[in-house]
Design a protein around this motif. Structure first.
Motif, PDB file in Angstrom:
ATOM      1  N   ILE A   1       0.855  -1.188   0.000  1.00  0.00           N
ATOM      2  CA  ILE A   1       0.000   0.000   0.000  1.00  0.00           C
ATOM      3  C   ILE A   1       0.889   1.236   0.000  1.00  0.00           C
ATOM      4  O   ILE A   1       1.950   1.259   0.650  1.00  0.00           O
ATOM      5  CB  ILE A   1      -0.960   0.011   1.215  1.00  0.00           C
ATOM      6  N   SER A   2       0.474   2.250  -0.746  1.00  0.00           N
ATOM      7  CA  SER A   2       1.217   3.508  -0.794  1.00  0.00           C
ATOM      8  C   SER A   2       0.231   4.636  -1.063  1.00  0.00           C
ATOM      9  O   SER A   2      -0.934   4.386  -1.396  1.00  0.00           O
ATOM     10  CB  SER A   2       2.308   3.468  -1.869  1.00  0.00           C
ATOM     11  N   ARG A   3       0.710   5.858  -0.898  1.00  0.00           N
ATOM     12  CA  ARG A   3      -0.168   6.997  -1.171  1.00  0.00           C
ATOM     13  C   ARG A   3       0.660   8.148  -1.725  1.00  0.00           C
ATOM     14  O   ARG A   3       1.849   8.285  -1.420  1.00  0.00           O
ATOM     15  CB  ARG A   3      -0.908   7.421   0.097  1.00  0.00           C
ATOM     16  N   ASP A   4      -0.014   8.944  -2.540  1.00  0.00           N
ATOM     17  CA  ASP A   4       0.575  10.168  -3.078  1.00  0.00           C
ATOM     18  C   ASP A   4      -0.329  11.316  -2.643  1.00  0.00           C
ATOM     19  O   ASP A   4      -1.395  11.525  -3.236  1.00  0.00           O
ATOM     20  CB  ASP A   4       0.676  10.074  -4.605  1.00  0.00           C
ATOM     21  N   ASN A   5       0.081  12.014  -1.611  1.00  0.00           N
ATOM     22  CA  ASN A   5      -0.787  13.051  -1.066  1.00  0.00           C
ATOM     23  C   ASN A   5      -0.941  14.246  -2.001  1.00  0.00           C
ATOM     24  O   ASN A   5      -1.927  14.977  -1.917  1.00  0.00           O
ATOM     25  CB  ASN A   5      -0.266  13.511   0.299  1.00  0.00           C
ATOM     26  N   ALA A   6      -0.005  14.434  -2.906  1.00  0.00           N
ATOM     27  CA  ALA A   6      -0.139  15.517  -3.882  1.00  0.00           C
ATOM     28  C   ALA A   6      -1.235  15.218  -4.898  1.00  0.00           C
ATOM     29  O   ALA A   6      -1.806  16.140  -5.487  1.00  0.00           O
ATOM     30  CB  ALA A   6       1.188  15.744  -4.598  1.00  0.00           C
ATOM     31  N   LYS A   7      -1.523  13.928  -5.082  1.00  0.00           N
ATOM     32  CA  LYS A   7      -2.543  13.511  -6.048  1.00  0.00           C
ATOM     33  C   LYS A   7      -3.809  13.014  -5.376  1.00  0.00           C
ATOM     34  O   LYS A   7      -4.722  12.546  -6.061  1.00  0.00           O
ATOM     35  CB  LYS A   7      -1.977  12.422  -6.961  1.00  0.00           C
ATOM     36  N   ASN A   8      -3.856  13.082  -4.050  1.00  0.00           N
ATOM     37  CA  ASN A   8      -5.040  12.586  -3.328  1.00  0.00           C
ATOM     38  C   ASN A   8      -5.381  11.152  -3.732  1.00  0.00           C
ATOM     39  O   ASN A   8      -6.557  10.813  -3.944  1.00  0.00           O
ATOM     40  CB  ASN A   8      -6.256  13.492  -3.557  1.00  0.00           C
ATOM     41  N   THR A   9      -4.373  10.317  -3.826  1.00  0.00           N
ATOM     42  CA  THR A   9      -4.575   8.963  -4.325  1.00  0.00           C
ATOM     43  C   THR A   9      -3.839   7.955  -3.441  1.00  0.00           C
ATOM     44  O   THR A   9      -2.704   8.208  -3.013  1.00  0.00           O
ATOM     45  CB  THR A   9      -4.098   8.838  -5.779  1.00  0.00           C
ATOM     46  N   VAL A  10      -4.496   6.845  -3.209  1.00  0.00           N
ATOM     47  CA  VAL A  10      -3.880   5.723  -2.511  1.00  0.00           C
ATOM     48  C   VAL A  10      -3.846   4.539  -3.466  1.00  0.00           C
ATOM     49  O   VAL A  10      -4.746   4.370  -4.293  1.00  0.00           O
ATOM     50  CB  VAL A  10      -4.632   5.392  -1.203  1.00  0.00           C
TER      51      VAL A  10
END
Length: 124
Positions: free
Chosen positions: A70-79
């Motif tokens: 699992i990972s997330r990109d907070n700049a893209k609002n995506t997990v």
């Protein structure tokens, strides 16, 4: 209104890989932990993986440990959920969910918003 939209599900042979994405609307995405759950026919919804708001902490169900990430990109609002070495028993509808806090948990009750789900089917 917070909306979660999953994508990336599909049909794959055992041993293959899929990457699920979950786009989350709204501001301050990093304020909430995120989780992935799955539900197979006739079974209860079960925790798959969780990640804290800034991605510093993650956890996995024993059944997927070492195979899923699992990972997330907070700049893209995506997990994301990267799924490798898939097995037929991974077949289920996969849901992403937003935790009610910056942390995550393994209980569905700790999540306030859910996506519509995406089907993952793994053939033997």
């Amino acid at each position: 209104q917070v909306q979660l939209v999953e994508s990336g599900g599909g049909f794959v042979q055992a041993g293959g890989s899929l990457r699920l994405s979950c786009a989350v609307s709204g501001r301050t995405f990093s304020n909430n932990g995120m989780g992935w759950f799955r539900q197979a026919p006739g079974k209860e919804r079960e925790f798959v993986a969780g990640i804290s708001g800034y991605g510093r902490s993650t956890a996995y169900a024993d059944s997927v440990k070492g195979r899923f990430t699992i990972s997330r990109d907070n700049a893209k609002n995506t997990v994301y959920l990267q799924m490798n070495s898939l097995k037929p028993e991974d077949t289920a509808v996969y849901y992403c969910a937003r935790s009610t806090s910056i942390r995550y948990g393994s209980s569905p009750g700790g999540y306030g918003y859910w996506g519509q789900g995406t089907q993952v089917t793994v053939s033997a």
